[in-house]
Design a protein around this motif. Structure first.
Motif, PDB file in Angstrom:
ATOM      1  N   ASN A 228       0.825  -1.217  -0.051  1.00 20.35           N
ATOM      2  CA  ASN A 228       0.030  -0.126   0.038  1.00 20.35           C
ATOM      3  C   ASN A 228       0.714   1.333   0.061  1.00 20.35           C
ATOM      4  O   ASN A 228       0.340   2.408  -0.297  1.00 20.35           O
ATOM      5  N   THR A 339      -4.088   9.469   7.537  1.00 24.48           N
ATOM      6  CA  THR A 339      -4.970   8.923   6.604  1.00 24.48           C
ATOM      7  C   THR A 339      -5.385   7.504   7.244  1.00 24.48           C
ATOM      8  O   THR A 339      -4.848   6.933   7.657  1.00 24.48           O
ATOM      9  N   GLN A 340      -6.734   7.006   6.582  1.00 24.19           N
ATOM     10  CA  GLN A 340      -7.252   5.618   6.897  1.00 24.19           C
ATOM     11  C   GLN A 340      -6.478   4.787   6.085  1.00 24.19           C
ATOM     12  O   GLN A 340      -6.554   4.739   4.927  1.00 24.19           O
ATOM     13  N   GLN A 341      -5.933   3.819   6.629  1.00 28.83           N
ATOM     14  CA  GLN A 341      -5.228   2.815   5.919  1.00 28.83           C
ATOM     15  C   GLN A 341      -6.191   1.341   5.201  1.00 28.83           C
ATOM     16  O   GLN A 341      -5.578   0.869   4.436  1.00 28.83           O
ATOM     17  N   SER A 342      -7.271   1.088   6.074  1.00 28.72           N
ATOM     18  CA  SER A 342      -7.873   0.025   5.553  1.00 28.72           C
ATOM     19  C   SER A 342      -9.321   0.243   5.402  1.00 28.72           C
ATOM     20  O   SER A 342      -9.817   1.322   5.867  1.00 28.72           O
ATOM     21  N   ARG A 343     -10.173  -0.536   4.734  1.00 28.79           N
ATOM     22  CA  ARG A 343     -11.582  -0.384   4.495  1.00 28.79           C
ATOM     23  C   ARG A 343     -12.098  -0.708   5.980  1.00 28.79           C
ATOM     24  O   ARG A 343     -13.352  -0.085   6.226  1.00 28.79           O
ATOM     25  N   ASN A 344     -11.759  -1.451   6.772  1.00 30.02           N
ATOM     26  CA  ASN A 344     -12.158  -1.520   8.135  1.00 30.02           C
ATOM     27  C   ASN A 344     -11.526  -0.572   9.013  1.00 30.02           C
ATOM     28  O   ASN A 344     -10.301  -0.699   9.368  1.00 30.02           O
ATOM     29  N   PRO A 345     -12.345   0.394   9.499  1.00 31.51           N
ATOM     30  CA  PRO A 345     -11.803   1.429  10.348  1.00 31.51           C
ATOM     31  C   PRO A 345     -11.197   1.160  11.563  1.00 31.51           C
ATOM     32  O   PRO A 345     -10.593   2.111  12.320  1.00 31.51           O
ATOM     33  N   ASN A 749      -2.240  -9.208  -5.352  1.00 28.69           N
ATOM     34  CA  ASN A 749      -2.180  -7.790  -5.175  1.00 28.69           C
ATOM     35  C   ASN A 749      -0.719  -7.421  -4.848  1.00 28.69           C
ATOM     36  O   ASN A 749      -0.375  -6.260  -4.590  1.00 28.69           O
TER      37      ASN A 749
END
Length: 774
Positions: A228, A339-345, A749
């Protein structure tokens, strides 16, 4: 009720105490024997040598130069000479901004005091309301209360003077607060921009790393950030639970210190081997050869440390789901931290890493999922602790009322009625009793903060400071004003009609100013003067130096004064802001006592920060938004108090004008929060990029990975040998390449092959394979 005579006696006692402390300090600081106590910061910086190492024996202990005693107050101008930029270089931005809190108090309250005494005091004094109330309702009052708003007649038009002054004081305070917020935020940004390279500028703390059955935490972290943040990720260090290992290492250091002492002792007198007892504190148990015993203990501990170290490194249960992740640039670290790193907060949570010396390593071993429960428990415990502390506070309030003491202890009446003793109790003893009750409070609140699991010393101190302020607000202020006043006037209430009770409360609330005047003199005058004397550290240092100091390292530890103590100092300052803002309109006679505190404390703590305190971390004034917010809350509370007071004084028609004050103050706070607070919670990408560009131009060949590789290694894994090995050759690390270590079967990925399973990557796109070719 305390009178002018009582306050005068208390002022005399406290001024005399302060002078004794200051004169004693001025003399003791000149003695060579005390040099390490009063100038430890210069020793820790390596810029001062002990005057006890040379010269005659008497000169090592006593300063025989009579001319230095003539200039015994020279420390005052010396403390003021150092300009602020030099002070920041010498002591750090945290210390410099901490001093600005005292200056802020002077900037706000000097004009307020002059205006209040020029306008409000004459308006209050030229009335006889309290005299009439005493004749009809037997309401207790003193001459000091005649200077307060309580002496204004019911429904008088003179209350409009107080309304106008409330607006003037609020506008002035907001103007100064905005200027100071802007100045401190600019200082912070300039400090960060001009600061030398530090590991925390490139590092974020990643918490709640999700478990993966196929990968370790270290492999999972490296894989996630290479995927990422492929162009910016540099290195990482996982967090491990090394608390037990840290205790063993600390115990070994103590044993090694004793061994050095006994070997030094034996080298001076080889005719007799030093002996020691193996029991508690060396006072009990079997008598053994001290050198052999300490050597055996060190060998035993070394084995335990090696075993525990291997267990911590190899046992997956010792690895916490968290890591310090470092990046190639400040810009990349700023992006990741904000920033937010994942879809799951709730997973892969990132925040700025504290600087290495600011990390509170013990709390890194606390699981993230338990933090919410811990903080709930701490909040409940703090609530009940604050509530039950009302009992001793009520006792302190009883000391302020001679009539209550005589009622419950009539045998003391002949003693209490002696004028000097009566003045001493009402003018000095109440403030001293409150000060004594608050001595243990900081330690309790810091323990609560540690239990909550904060990960840095600075955040621990800020949390403890918040709780200290809340405790002071409830127990020192509200209980003293409301409960104390209500108990004091209970007899008067019982003989009045229901309609007259609110009016009596409105008259009685300002009367508590005399209690706070005595507290300010004890804590803010004598207490601050006692701070510069450092009597307790002086005694402890000499006791340690005589009985416990065995090596030069021991002597350095014995004289290290620690930090300025933000968790205790700042909430105490905020209490004075609260008192000043509440009583500025109500009882202006209190304001000069506060001015003396701010002026004296500024000079004293400037001297201490320059010569004594050794700040153990640098947060770049991250605490300033808390300071600003507490002053704003004190302003709003003072405005609400004034509204309630006016409603009981027959001035209800002024309420519409007063309602606007808290609304405008809160709006002002939101403006400052939006305008200046981002500088304290975020790092501007523009600033980060500018700093990176300048640094790259100046040091294009600097090897950042070697600099950051072990920056956040737990201290127990660092020793002299490790620090020498940290300078790993550039060529060796360059050979590692940028590869993704992963054991997952599905790698669709992953942009580059794994050094662990690189041969089984059928899903890699061809373009990646081409990029890997030389």
């Amino acid at each position: 009720m305390a009178t002018f005579g009582d306050i005068g006696l208390a002022a005399g006692i406290n001024i005399l105490s302060a002078l004794v402390f200051l004169i004693a300090f001025a003399i003791l600081r000149l003695q060579p024997f005390n040099d390490r106590v009063y100038f430890p910061k210069w020793y820790l910086k390596g810029l001062r040598e002990s005057p006890t190492h040379s010269g005659a024996f008497v000169k090592k202990i006593v300063n025989l130069d009579w001319r230095s005693y003539i200039r015994f107050l020279k420390w005052v101008p010396d403390a003021m000479k150092m300009p602020e930029p030099e002070l920041i270089d010498h002591a750090g931005l945290d210390s410099a901004v901490y001093l600005r809190i005292y200056l802020l108090g002077l900037k706000i309250f000097v004009p307020v005091t002059l205006l209040a005494w020029a306008i409000l005091v004459p308006v209050n004094w030229t009335n006889n309301t309290l005299e009439k109330a005493n004749a009809t309702n037997k309401l207790q009052y003193s001459d000091i209360d005649k200077l307060s708003i309580s002496n204004i007649p019911f429904g008088s038009n003179r209350f409009w003077t107080h309304i106008v002054m409330a607006y003037a004081f609020t506008i002035w305070a907001c103007y100064i607060l905005r200027k100071e917020y802007a100045t401190v935020s600019a200082m912070r940004l300039h400090f960060i921009a001009s600061e030398r390279r530090r590991p925390d500028q490139f590092t974020v703390l990643v918490k709640n790393v999700p478990p993966d059955p196929n990968e370790s935490v270290s492999e999972s972290v490296e894989h996630f950030f290479l995927v990422n943040h492929p162009d910016h990720y540099l290195t990482h260090q996982v967090v491990c639970n090394a608390n037990k290992l840290a205790k063993l290492v600390e115990e070994k250091k103590k044993k090694q210190n004793w061994l050095d002492y006994y070997q030094l002792k034996y080298s001076r007198n080889q005719s007799k081997r030093p002996m020691a007892k193996t029991g508690f504190l060396g006072l009990f148990g079997e008598k053994v050869d001290a050198i052999e015993y300490q050597t055996a203990e060190i060998e035993r501990l070394s084995k335990e440390i090696a075993e525990e170290s291997d267990r911590v490194k190899q046992d997956p249960k010792s690895i916490m789901p968290a890591a310090f992740v470092s990046f190639k640039t400040r810009w990349a670290a700023a992006v990741c931290a904000q920033t937010q790193q994942s879809r799951n907060p709730v997973v892969w949570l990132t925040e700025w890493a504290p600087e290495p010396r600011d990390v509170y390593w013990d709390n890194l071993a606390i699981p993230y999922v338990s933090l919410t429960i811990r903080r709930l428990i701490a909040n409940v415990a703090f609530f009940f602790f604050t509530f039950f502390f009302v009992i001793p506070m009520t006792f302190v309030q009883s000391l302020a009322n001679i009539e209550d003491i005589e009622k419950y202890a009539p045998f003391l009446k002949p003693i209490i009625e002696v004028p000097f003793i009566k003045s001493f109790i009402q003018g000095f003893l109440t403030g001293l009793a409150l000060k004594i009750f608050l001595i243990v409070l900081p330690s309790i609140l810091m323990t609560m903060s540690k239990f909550e699991g904060f990960l840095s010393i600075s955040s621990l101190e800020r949390r403890a400071a918040t709780r200290y302020y809340m405790f002071n607000f409830v127990n020192v202020f509200l209980v003293s004003v409301i409960a104390g006043t209500a108990l004091q006037q209970l007899k008067s209430f019982l003989h009045q009609s229901a309609n007259a009770i609110p009016r009596t409360i409105g008259v009685a609330i300002p009367m508590k100013a005399t209690f706070f005047i005595t507290y300010i003199m004890v804590d803010g005058w004598a207490g601050v003067a006692g701070e510069i004397l450092r009597l307790k550290p002086l005694i402890i240092f000499h006791l340690k130096n005589f009985f416990l100091v065995k090596t030069e390292k021991d002597r350095e530890e014995a004289m290290d004064p620690g930090s300025v103590g933000f968790n205790t100092g700042e909430p105490q300052i905020q209490l004075y802001f609260l008192l000043g803002l509440v009583y500025a309109v109500v009882t202006p006679v209190l304001l000069p006592f506060i001015l003396v505190f701010f002026a004296l404390a500024y000079v004293v703590f400037r001297h201490q920060i320059i010569n004594v305190y050794n700040q153990e971390y640098e947060s770049a004034a991250a605490f300033w938004p808390d300071v600003h917010g507490r002053i704003i809350s004190a302003m709003v509370f003072s405005q609400l108090i004034l509204m309630g007071l006016m409603s009981t004084k027959g001035a209800a028609d002024t309420t519409p004008f007063l309602i606007a004050l808290p609304i405008l103050t809160i709006y002002f706070h939101k403006f400052c929060k939006g305008r200046y607070e981002p500088a304290f919670v975020r790092y501007p990408l523009q600033e980060a990029m500018m700093k990176d560009t300048l640094e790259h131009a100046r040091e294009p060949n600097f090897y950042l990975k070697g600099y950051l590789l072990n920056a956040y290694t737990h201290p127990v894994f660092k020793n002299d040998e490790d620090e020498d090995e940290d300078d790993i050759s550039h060529e060796k690390l360059e050979q590692e390449g940028v590869l993704v270590p992963t054991k997952r079967q599905s790698r669709r990925n992953t942009p580059v092959p794994s050094k662990i399973s690189g041969g089984s990557s059928p899903s890699l796109p061809d373009v990646v394979e081409e990029n890997l070719l030389p």
